[in-house]
Design an enzyme around this catalytic site. Sequence first.
Site, PDB file in Angstrom:
ATOM      1  N   LYS A  10     -75.075  19.615 -33.876  1.00 50.91           N
ATOM      2  CA  LYS A  10     -76.324  20.301 -34.208  1.00 50.91           C
ATOM      3  C   LYS A  10     -77.330  19.342 -34.861  1.00 50.91           C
ATOM      4  CE  LYS A  10     -74.079  24.843 -34.782  1.00 50.91           C
ATOM      5  NZ  LYS A  10     -73.957  26.016 -35.691  1.00 50.91           N
ATOM      6  N   TYR A  50     -77.966  31.822 -28.104  1.00 45.99           N
ATOM      7  CA  TYR A  50     -77.486  32.619 -29.237  1.00 45.99           C
ATOM      8  C   TYR A  50     -77.813  34.112 -29.092  1.00 45.99           C
ATOM      9  CZ  TYR A  50     -75.965  28.566 -31.968  1.00 45.99           C
ATOM     10  OH  TYR A  50     -75.294  27.466 -32.433  1.00 45.99           O
ATOM     11  N   ASN A 113     -74.259  23.784 -40.275  1.00 47.85           N
ATOM     12  CA  ASN A 113     -72.818  23.518 -40.313  1.00 47.85           C
ATOM     13  C   ASN A 113     -72.365  22.519 -39.242  1.00 47.85           C
ATOM     14  OD1 ASN A 113     -73.039  25.182 -38.129  1.00 47.85           O
ATOM     15  ND2 ASN A 113     -71.730  26.810 -38.911  1.00 47.85           N
ATOM     16  N   HIS A 116     -71.149  23.253 -33.242  1.00 52.76           N
ATOM     17  CA  HIS A 116     -70.819  24.530 -32.600  1.00 52.76           C
ATOM     18  C   HIS A 116     -69.513  24.374 -31.826  1.00 52.76           C
ATOM     19  CE1 HIS A 116     -71.237  28.157 -30.123  1.00 52.76           C
ATOM     20  NE2 HIS A 116     -70.817  27.401 -29.125  1.00 52.76           N
ATOM     21  N   GLU A 127     -71.106  28.923 -21.799  1.00 53.66           N
ATOM     22  CA  GLU A 127     -71.816  27.960 -22.656  1.00 53.66           C
ATOM     23  C   GLU A 127     -71.841  26.569 -22.021  1.00 53.66           C
ATOM     24  OE1 GLU A 127     -70.916  30.207 -26.908  1.00 53.66           O
ATOM     25  OE2 GLU A 127     -70.110  28.198 -26.575  1.00 53.66           O
TER      26      GLU A 127
HETATM   27  P1  IDP Z   1     -69.556  29.984 -35.509  1.00 48.39           P
HETATM   28  O1  IDP Z   1     -70.567  28.882 -35.223  1.00 48.39           O
HETATM   29  O2  IDP Z   1     -68.536  29.548 -36.499  1.00 48.39           O
HETATM   30  O3  IDP Z   1     -68.974  30.562 -34.245  1.00 48.39           O
HETATM   31  P2  IDP Z   1     -71.186  32.393 -35.642  1.00 48.39           P
HETATM   32  O4  IDP Z   1     -70.856  33.593 -36.457  1.00 48.39           O
HETATM   33  O5  IDP Z   1     -71.014  32.481 -34.157  1.00 48.39           O
HETATM   34  O6  IDP Z   1     -70.371  31.157 -36.245  1.00 48.39           O
HETATM   35  O7  IDP Z   1     -72.698  32.031 -35.972  1.00 48.39           O
HETATM   36  C1  IDP Z   1     -73.411  31.116 -35.165  1.00 48.39           C
HETATM   37  C2  IDP Z   1     -74.171  30.168 -36.062  1.00 48.39           C
HETATM   38  O8  IDP Z   1     -75.147  30.906 -36.794  1.00 48.39           O
HETATM   39  C3  IDP Z   1     -73.333  29.487 -37.146  1.00 48.39           C
HETATM   40  O9  IDP Z   1     -72.634  28.353 -36.685  1.00 48.39           O
HETATM   41  C4  IDP Z   1     -74.385  29.127 -38.162  1.00 48.39           C
HETATM   42  O10 IDP Z   1     -75.145  27.970 -37.782  1.00 48.39           O
HETATM   43  C5  IDP Z   1     -75.294  30.352 -38.103  1.00 48.39           C
HETATM   44  N1  IDP Z   1     -74.892  31.388 -39.067  1.00 48.39           N
HETATM   45  C6  IDP Z   1     -73.788  32.176 -39.032  1.00 48.39           C
HETATM   46  N2  IDP Z   1     -73.746  33.016 -40.087  1.00 48.39           N
HETATM   47  C7  IDP Z   1     -74.867  32.768 -40.799  1.00 48.39           C
HETATM   48  C8  IDP Z   1     -75.417  33.332 -42.007  1.00 48.39           C
HETATM   49  O11 IDP Z   1     -74.848  34.235 -42.628  1.00 48.39           O
HETATM   50  N3  IDP Z   1     -76.594  32.797 -42.455  1.00 48.39           N
HETATM   51  C9  IDP Z   1     -77.252  31.796 -41.784  1.00 48.39           C
HETATM   52  N4  IDP Z   1     -76.783  31.252 -40.650  1.00 48.39           N
HETATM   53  C10 IDP Z   1     -75.606  31.730 -40.159  1.00 48.39           C
HETATM   54 MG    MG Z   2     -69.902  31.550 -32.690  1.00 50.74          MG
END
Ligand code: IDP
Ligand code: MG
Length: 138
Positions: A10, A50, A113, A116, A127
Amino acid sequence: MTERTLAILKPDCLDKRVQGKVIQHILDAGFEIKAMKLTKLTEDSAKKFYEVHKERPFYGELVSYMTSGPVIPLCLEKANAVADFRKTIGATNPANAEEGTIRKMYADSIERNIVHGSDSPENAKNEIAHFFNDSDIV
Ligand code: IDP
Ligand code: MG
């Protein structure tokens, strides 16, 4: 049986200039890189990628973060690639990620984070197709 998953390094990964370290971590974890490119998501492309999160409160911020700079999508292959890559990257929130995972090592927040990883073999297929044609995959 081998399986494929999609990773995306990312924008924060590239901002921090740790893309080389993260790719080495992925290789050391036993994944084969079948396709990889440096690209920038358009707003439309990020929104589509997304789409499952479009009702979540963080959707708008997620799209603007993911379009804030270049990204590196990778098609990875390995036995049990989808589940194993999720283990390799750690929990969504780096504060909850296990020691030694990519997010624990490099990520700053639940949003920024670093990486992905697809969450199911079916989503992985879609994807991978979002970023790569069959002919891009070696
Ligand atoms: P993942 O990437 O671990 O699968 P997902 O729940 O699919 O997590 O969420 C997609 C992305 O959205 C996350 O990797 C993160 O960048 C962002 N995200 C997820 N939850 C939050 C939140 O509570 N606040 C802000 N960004 C979030
Ligand atoms: Mg996810």
